[in-house]
Design a protein around this motif. Structure first.
Motif, PDB file in Angstrom:
ATOM      1  N   GLU A 115      18.446 -16.133  19.834  1.00 48.30           N
ATOM      2  CA  GLU A 115      18.472 -17.252  18.892  1.00 48.30           C
ATOM      3  C   GLU A 115      17.142 -17.363  18.149  1.00 48.30           C
ATOM      4  OE1 GLU A 115      20.774 -19.364  17.950  1.00 48.30           O
ATOM      5  OE2 GLU A 115      22.377 -18.773  19.307  1.00 48.30           O
ATOM      6  N   PHE A 116      16.048 -17.297  18.891  1.00 47.25           N
ATOM      7  CA  PHE A 116      14.724 -17.441  18.293  1.00 47.25           C
ATOM      8  C   PHE A 116      14.445 -16.355  17.253  1.00 47.25           C
ATOM      9  CE2 PHE A 116      12.618 -19.779  22.132  1.00 47.25           C
ATOM     10  CZ  PHE A 116      13.394 -20.887  21.853  1.00 47.25           C
ATOM     11  N   GLU A 117      15.029 -15.183  17.449  1.00 45.33           N
ATOM     12  CA  GLU A 117      14.754 -14.047  16.574  1.00 45.33           C
ATOM     13  C   GLU A 117      15.626 -14.017  15.316  1.00 45.33           C
ATOM     14  OE1 GLU A 117      15.192 -10.721  19.188  1.00 45.33           O
ATOM     15  OE2 GLU A 117      13.090 -10.793  19.852  1.00 45.33           O
ATOM     16  N   ARG A 122      15.522 -22.215  12.662  1.00 46.48           N
ATOM     17  CA  ARG A 122      14.468 -23.180  12.388  1.00 46.48           C
ATOM     18  C   ARG A 122      14.130 -23.930  13.672  1.00 46.48           C
ATOM     19  NH1 ARG A 122      14.330 -20.247   8.962  1.00 46.48           N
ATOM     20  NH2 ARG A 122      14.437 -20.520   6.698  1.00 46.48           N
ATOM     21  N   PRO A 123      12.882 -23.894  14.098  1.00 41.05           N
ATOM     22  CA  PRO A 123      12.517 -24.528  15.376  1.00 41.05           C
ATOM     23  C   PRO A 123      12.595 -26.039  15.315  1.00 41.05           C
ATOM     24  CG  PRO A 123      10.556 -23.834  14.205  1.00 41.05           C
ATOM     25  CD  PRO A 123      11.721 -23.295  13.423  1.00 41.05           C
ATOM     26  N   PHE A 155       6.927 -17.580  21.792  1.00 43.43           N
ATOM     27  CA  PHE A 155       7.377 -17.810  20.423  1.00 43.43           C
ATOM     28  C   PHE A 155       6.749 -19.044  19.781  1.00 43.43           C
ATOM     29  CE2 PHE A 155      10.501 -14.728  21.549  1.00 43.43           C
ATOM     30  CZ  PHE A 155      10.997 -14.217  20.358  1.00 43.43           C
ATOM     31  N   GLY A 156       6.039 -19.841  20.571  1.00 49.19           N
ATOM     32  CA  GLY A 156       5.476 -21.070  20.034  1.00 49.19           C
ATOM     33  C   GLY A 156       6.536 -22.105  19.730  1.00 49.19           C
ATOM     34  N   ASN A 346       9.081 -12.645  16.224  1.00 51.69           N
ATOM     35  CA  ASN A 346       8.644 -11.241  16.382  1.00 51.69           C
ATOM     36  C   ASN A 346       7.127 -11.105  16.318  1.00 51.69           C
ATOM     37  OD1 ASN A 346      11.331 -10.285  16.539  1.00 51.69           O
ATOM     38  ND2 ASN A 346      11.500 -10.315  14.313  1.00 51.69           N
ATOM     39  N   GLY A 347       6.447 -12.119  16.861  1.00 52.38           N
ATOM     40  CA  GLY A 347       4.996 -12.013  16.971  1.00 52.38           C
ATOM     41  C   GLY A 347       4.240 -12.408  15.720  1.00 52.38           C
ATOM     42  N   GLN A 348       4.939 -12.838  14.656  1.00 50.14           N
ATOM     43  CA  GLN A 348       4.270 -13.208  13.417  1.00 50.14           C
ATOM     44  C   GLN A 348       4.537 -14.671  13.097  1.00 50.14           C
ATOM     45  OE1 GLN A 348       2.278 -11.152  11.670  1.00 50.14           O
ATOM     46  NE2 GLN A 348       2.613  -9.584  13.235  1.00 50.14           N
ATOM     47  N   LEU A 349       3.508 -15.382  12.687  1.00 48.67           N
ATOM     48  CA  LEU A 349       3.704 -16.765  12.272  1.00 48.67           C
ATOM     49  C   LEU A 349       4.537 -16.809  11.010  1.00 48.67           C
ATOM     50  CD1 LEU A 349       0.135 -18.264  12.821  1.00 48.67           C
ATOM     51  CD2 LEU A 349       2.176 -18.727  14.155  1.00 48.67           C
ATOM     52  N   ASN A 350       5.421 -17.790  10.938  1.00 49.12           N
ATOM     53  CA  ASN A 350       6.320 -17.920   9.802  1.00 49.12           C
ATOM     54  C   ASN A 350       6.067 -19.244   9.091  1.00 49.12           C
ATOM     55  OD1 ASN A 350       8.528 -15.616   9.922  1.00 49.12           O
ATOM     56  ND2 ASN A 350       8.019 -16.208  12.016  1.00 49.12           N
TER      57      ASN A 350
END
Length: 354
Positions: A115-117, A122-123, A155-156, A346-350
């Motif tokens: 789901e997170f990926e 949207r968190p 994932f923050g 995936n390790g990158q801030l969005n």
């Protein structure tokens, strides 16, 4: 103790599943083919696969959008638990079956990562758990909640935890790391201070004292904690609310909330039997007070009213709660806002897609 209730269980009853077309009954006591059910069953863990793990909530009286339930059924055995009825969807009963047949969603971490990926995810703050306790005894063995918290840290993703179990202390370092990023709130559910009452009403939960000690321990290392006085049962634990809030505030709790009991489905009969076993002298009084909170019924499904009740008694409970919070909790100390900008896929801030 009630001889009809197995040690460490909230009830010994096995009400019929409303979705089953037939049930076993004993019409003739002398029947030679009758096999007595196991009156004190050991807990059975049933590992299941799920199609999805993230549940969306649209109820205006529940302050979260997403919830994750790693387990269905709960060994805590709280006799009043509204989640008991949901166990019938899985083919089990809302009584002893709810406490002894624990469904373990073995693939929940993989599904949540999926789901997170997703590109369009949207968190939003999610809660562990919306139905049964994420730190119930099964967690000691399967560690699904701990793995979910590690995933949230990776994932923050913001997460709110509510529990009645001291097992949460095992994951204190992960939770502390989440707190440093403003990604976690922890709520302890405490509705009384009487250890004897706990043994018969919430048999496998932690004592109030252990949970209050954890509030102090967590708060001292920067983890924001709150208390849920839930559920309030008039005639059983209402008088404990002011002292609970006082002790929670002294321990460092930043926020308090409450709900009143509502007896949905089979829970009404289970609770009435419990009252008859342990508080027969006040059974009628307690039931009448509960019904007065819900317009003459034992349950209420109306949004905006079901959690707090209505009427004179509901107003009295609300006034008592507000007075205790105003007296014992510092209004300058509040739960920090979740920081959803911490979320990374995936390790990158969005930052531009939030």
């Amino acid at each position: 103790m009630n001889p009809n209730v197995p040690t460490g269980r909230g009830t010994g009853n096995r009400p019929a599943n409303v979705f089953e077309k037939s049930e076993f009954v004993r019409e003739f006591p002398e029947g030679i083919d009758w096999t007595e059910p196991d009156v004190s069953p050991a807990t059975e863990f049933l590992q299941v696969e799920s199609k999805s793990i993230l549940s969306f909530n649209d109820s205006p009286d529940i302050p979260f959008s997403y919830s994750v339930n790693p387990y269905q059924g709960c060994e805590h055995g709280c006799v009043y638990c509204y989640a008991r009825n949901s166990h019938q969807y899985w083919g089990y009963d809302a009584g002893l079956g709810f406490e002894s047949k624990i469904l373990v969603k073995k693939d929940c971490v993989r599904l949540l990562r999926k789901e997170f990926e997703k590109k369009n995810y949207r968190p939003r703050p999610m809660v562990l758990s919306g139905n049964t306790d994420c730190y119930q005894p099964a967690e000691r063995k399967f560690k699904l909640t701990g793995s979910i918290l590690e995933l949230c840290l990776e994932f923050g993703h913001p997460v709110s935890i509510i529990t009645k179990n001291s097992l949460i202390d095992r994951d204190r370092e992960t939770i502390r790391a989440l707190a440093e990023k403003k990604l976690v709130h922890v709520y302890f559910s405490i509705n009384h201070l009487d250890a004897r009452l706990k043994r018969v009403m919430e048999p496998r939960t932690a004592t109030a004292r252990k949970k209050l000690d954890l509030i102090q321990k967590f708060s001292s290392c920067g983890i924001p904690c709150g208390i849920m006085v839930a559920p309030i049962i008039p005639g059983i634990n209402l008088e404990a609310m002011p002292q609970l809030i006082r002790e929670a505030g002294a321990a460092g709790a930043l926020k308090a909330g409450y709900t009143v009991v509502r007896l949905n489905g089979h829970v009404k009969k289970l609770f009435q039997d419990w009252l008859e076993a342990y508080f027969p002298d006040r059974k009628n009084k307690v039931m009448h007070q509960i019904e007065s909170l819900h317009g003459g019924q034992s349950n209420d499904v109306q949004w905006g009213r079901r959690m707090k009740g209505e009427g004179v008694l509901a107003q009295s409970i609300s006034s008592l709660f507000r007075a205790a919070v105003n007296k014992y909790m510092d209004p300058q100390r509040t739960m920090p806002e979740f920081d959803v900008t911490q979320f990374k896929r995936n390790g990158q801030l969005n930052l531009f897609s939030l």
